[in-house]
Design an enzyme around this catalytic site. Structure first.
Site, PDB file in Angstrom:
ATOM      1  N   SER A   9       9.957  20.481 -61.964  1.00 24.02           N
ATOM      2  CA  SER A   9      10.970  20.297 -60.925  1.00 24.02           C
ATOM      3  C   SER A   9      10.417  20.720 -59.556  1.00 24.02           C
ATOM      4  O   SER A   9       9.342  20.259 -59.153  1.00 24.02           O
ATOM      5  CB  SER A   9      12.217  21.104 -61.314  1.00 24.02           C
ATOM      6  OG  SER A   9      13.304  20.759 -60.524  1.00 24.02           O
ATOM      7  N   ASP A  27      16.381  12.451 -67.963  1.00 22.84           N
ATOM      8  CA  ASP A  27      16.459  13.214 -66.718  1.00 22.84           C
ATOM      9  C   ASP A  27      16.985  12.288 -65.621  1.00 22.84           C
ATOM     10  O   ASP A  27      16.345  11.290 -65.287  1.00 22.84           O
ATOM     11  CB  ASP A  27      15.064  13.750 -66.366  1.00 22.84           C
ATOM     12  CG  ASP A  27      15.054  14.645 -65.137  1.00 22.84           C
ATOM     13  OD1 ASP A  27      16.083  14.733 -64.441  1.00 22.84           O
ATOM     14  OD2 ASP A  27      14.007  15.262 -64.883  1.00 22.84           O
ATOM     15  N   HIS A  72      17.255  16.910 -67.258  1.00 24.69           N
ATOM     16  CA  HIS A  72      16.263  17.595 -66.426  1.00 24.69           C
ATOM     17  C   HIS A  72      15.785  18.895 -67.085  1.00 24.69           C
ATOM     18  O   HIS A  72      14.618  19.267 -66.971  1.00 24.69           O
ATOM     19  CB  HIS A  72      16.880  17.888 -65.059  1.00 24.69           C
ATOM     20  CG  HIS A  72      15.919  18.419 -64.047  1.00 24.69           C
ATOM     21  ND1 HIS A  72      14.783  17.733 -63.676  1.00 24.69           N
ATOM     22  CD2 HIS A  72      15.903  19.567 -63.325  1.00 24.69           C
ATOM     23  CE1 HIS A  72      14.126  18.435 -62.760  1.00 24.69           C
ATOM     24  NE2 HIS A  72      14.776  19.559 -62.546  1.00 24.69           N
TER      25      HIS A  72
END
Lengths: 378, 198
Positions: free
Chosen positions: A152, A316, A349
């Site tokens: 991320s 995601d 995610h």
């Protein structure tokens, strides 16, 4: 022998040289809270820098005490025999500048005023973090990392590393990231920020002076964020439409997912600083190596020297696989060595934090080959 | 084993930029890296095969070849290779053109459907051929676009693709004198070296 990561001790590294920040501020001095796992070899060539995401910190793996209920946030992937194998690599993890887990941030005292920084802490960016991490590497005498890795926002730092310090890393592992945020991503961040700013206890960020905390705003920000970390499928599987546990029933809560989100929000607001949350989400929003499309991403990446592993997860939707593929396509066009896998996962995610055999095998094989190459050149 | 490996290696310059479409476990690319020091990239769909490639230290990107090569620029590679996969592609004609857009040359290997054993199975016994090269039954096969050497030659002419070189061989990779005399009847596998223009 006890588990080598059962007694991890965090420590601080202080820097006295001022750090001029990308968006104009200056930090006259600062400290970074760190943890390390494994042993730095004599050549100092086996170091891996782990970069954390929005709400992460330096405690990436192991336990501070054997009795700690939970290990560090990436313990599934860092440790002896794990993807980042601490019997081969020396892992360095830190809390980023502006954080609230021990590194200099809004909850620290401004040495120039003697008061808490609070909302006056200067804006920090991914580039600032990378510059501060490079100074941290200097402190350890590490001239080149074997790899810089992150998921991320951590993946964005790995990407920035490859761009800013091309000769200081052999590999970049960019997981569940994006080359920059899109309007939807920024929109979610803005909702989170507004939740905090509109909390009456926020007091323009000076809540500490009034001995209050905007817990409701931070909790709400986390609830919104948390939804974007999960997938429709994983939420359906975890909660469906089931009722909450008995203790929440009187609370106006009809579904388990509601009590779960409230719990997540409360937990988060008890540990996370509101001003840090604003800083971190702004850093995410600002991240854009193409400087507003002035330069093509492929051109930005053409002078990188490391090999890349890019990973994405099918469900995601915060940073969807197509966002990772933008990075991959740019690297291909820049003729840089890149490997990419779009991993099947139901976890949205959050998948980058969750154990998964294929993810572990892909990541672990890439790292093992890197270790072999390093050991072979010594 | 890669059928026609020696031939393929002979057609590749040292340090060439090579794209291998459907690179599998990376056998070809790792051989070419070791012997020709090529700057290689593989495309592969199966993550388990990609893991094998990573063990070999190769760069490999997960990509479905049926989505095309739009993410590649013109002239990005010296050679684009596709071994034993063209017959499984949804549009082999478009793929060939794409290969010669992103690469200056292309190398393609594929099984010859007009091999005499296939002809016997289809023409005399009356069944769709099944062989070591084409092991799947007709209703469950990835090989949806089988062709003969003659068919392939006509397609190249139609698309304005230049046949720089060609060799035919048996499944075990050996050339035979019958195969060189009557390739479309006795050649089991063809290795084509292709370029732009006729």
């Amino acid at each position: 022998m006890s588990h080598p990561l059962e007694n991890v001790t965090p420590f601080d590294v202080a820097f006295d040289a001022p750090l001029v920040l990308e968006r104009g501020g200056v930090l006259p001095s600062y400290q970074l809270r760190c943890e390390t796992y494994g042993t730095l070899n004599a050549e100092k060539s086996n170091a891996v820098l782990v970069c954390h995401a929005l709400s992460g910190d330096h405690h990436a793996a192991g336990r501070h005490h054997p009795s700690d209920p939970k290990p560090g946030w990436w313990d599934h992937y860092i440790g002896p025999g794990k993807a980042i194998d601490t019997t081969r690599f020396f892992v360095l993890s830190l809390n980023n500048l502006g954080g609230c887990s021990g590194s200099t941030g809004p909850t620290s005292v401004n040495p120039e005023t003697g008061h808490l920084y609070g909302p006056d802490f200067p804006e920090v960016t991914v580039l600032d973090w990378v510059v501060s991490q490079a100074r941290l590497a200097d402190h350890f005498g590490i001239t080149q990392f074997a790899a810089v890795v992150g998921g991320s926002l951590g993946g964005m730092q790995a990407l920035q590393w490859a761009i800013s310090y091309p000769d200081r890393l052999r590999a970049a592992v960019v997981i569940a990231a994006a080359p920059k945020l899109n309007a939807q991503n920024i929109a979610f961040n803005e909702v989170a920020r507004q939740a905090i700013r509109r909390d009456p206890n926020f007091r323009e960020g000076r809540y500490r002076d009034f001995d209050v905390v905007p817990a409701s705003g931070v909790g709400l920000a986390r609830m919104v964020g948390h939804i974007t970390y999960l997938s429709d499928v994983s939420m359906g599987q975890k909660f469906g439409r089931t009722a909450p546990r008995a203790e929440y029933e009187s609370d106006g809560v009809n579904f388990a997912v509601e009590s779960y989100l409230r719990y997540q929000g409360e937990q988060f607001s008890s540990r996370f600083d509101a001003n840090t949350y604003l800083l971190m989400t702004h850093a995410l929003d600002y991240f854009d190596p193409t400087c507003g499309d002035q330069i093509a991403l492929a051109d930005v990446l053409k002078d990188t020297q490391c090999r890349f592993l890019v990973l994405s997860f099918t469900t995601d939707w915060r940073f969807s696989p197509s966002r990772s593929e933008e990075i991959v396509d740019a690297l291909i066009k820049a003729r840089r060595p890149v490997s990419y896998v779009r991993l099947e996962s139901e976890h949205g995610h959050d998948a980058f934090l969750i154990p998964d055999p294929t993810y572990e095998a892909v990541f672990g094989t890439f790292m093992a080959r890197l270790a072999e190459d390093l050991e072979g050149t010594q | 084993m890669i059928i026609g490996y020696d031939r393929i290696e002979g057609w590749i310059q040292p340090h060439a930029k090579v794209l291998d479409l459907g690179c599998g476990e990376g056998l070809l690319l790792s051989e070419l890296s070791a012997r020709k020091h090529v700057d290689g990239l593989g495309l592969e769909l199966d993550p388990q095969k990609i893991i094998k490639c990573l063990t070999r230290g190769l760069s490999v990107v997960q990509q479905d070849l049926n989505t095309g090569l739009k993410n590649f620029n013109d002239d990005q590679f010296d050679v684009v290779i596709m071994t034993q996969t063209l017959q499984a592609i949804r549009r082999p004609d478009i793929m060939l053109q794409e290969m010669l857009r992103v690469g200056r040359e292309a190398i393609v290997t594929f099984p010859n459907f007009a091999h005499w054993q296939n002809r016997i199975q289809l023409g005399i016994v009356g069944h769709m051929p099944v062989s070591a090269l084409l092991p799947n039954p007709w209703y469950n096969t990835p090989n949806i676009h089988l062709s003969t050497f003659k068919d392939f030659d006509s397609l190249c002419r139609e698309l304005g693709i230049r046949k720089i070189d060609r060799d035919t061989m048996s499944f075990s990779g050996h050339a035979s004198w019958l195969g060189s005399l009557w390739p479309n009847l006795f050649g089991e596998v063809a290795v084509y070296r292709l370029g732009r223009g006729t």
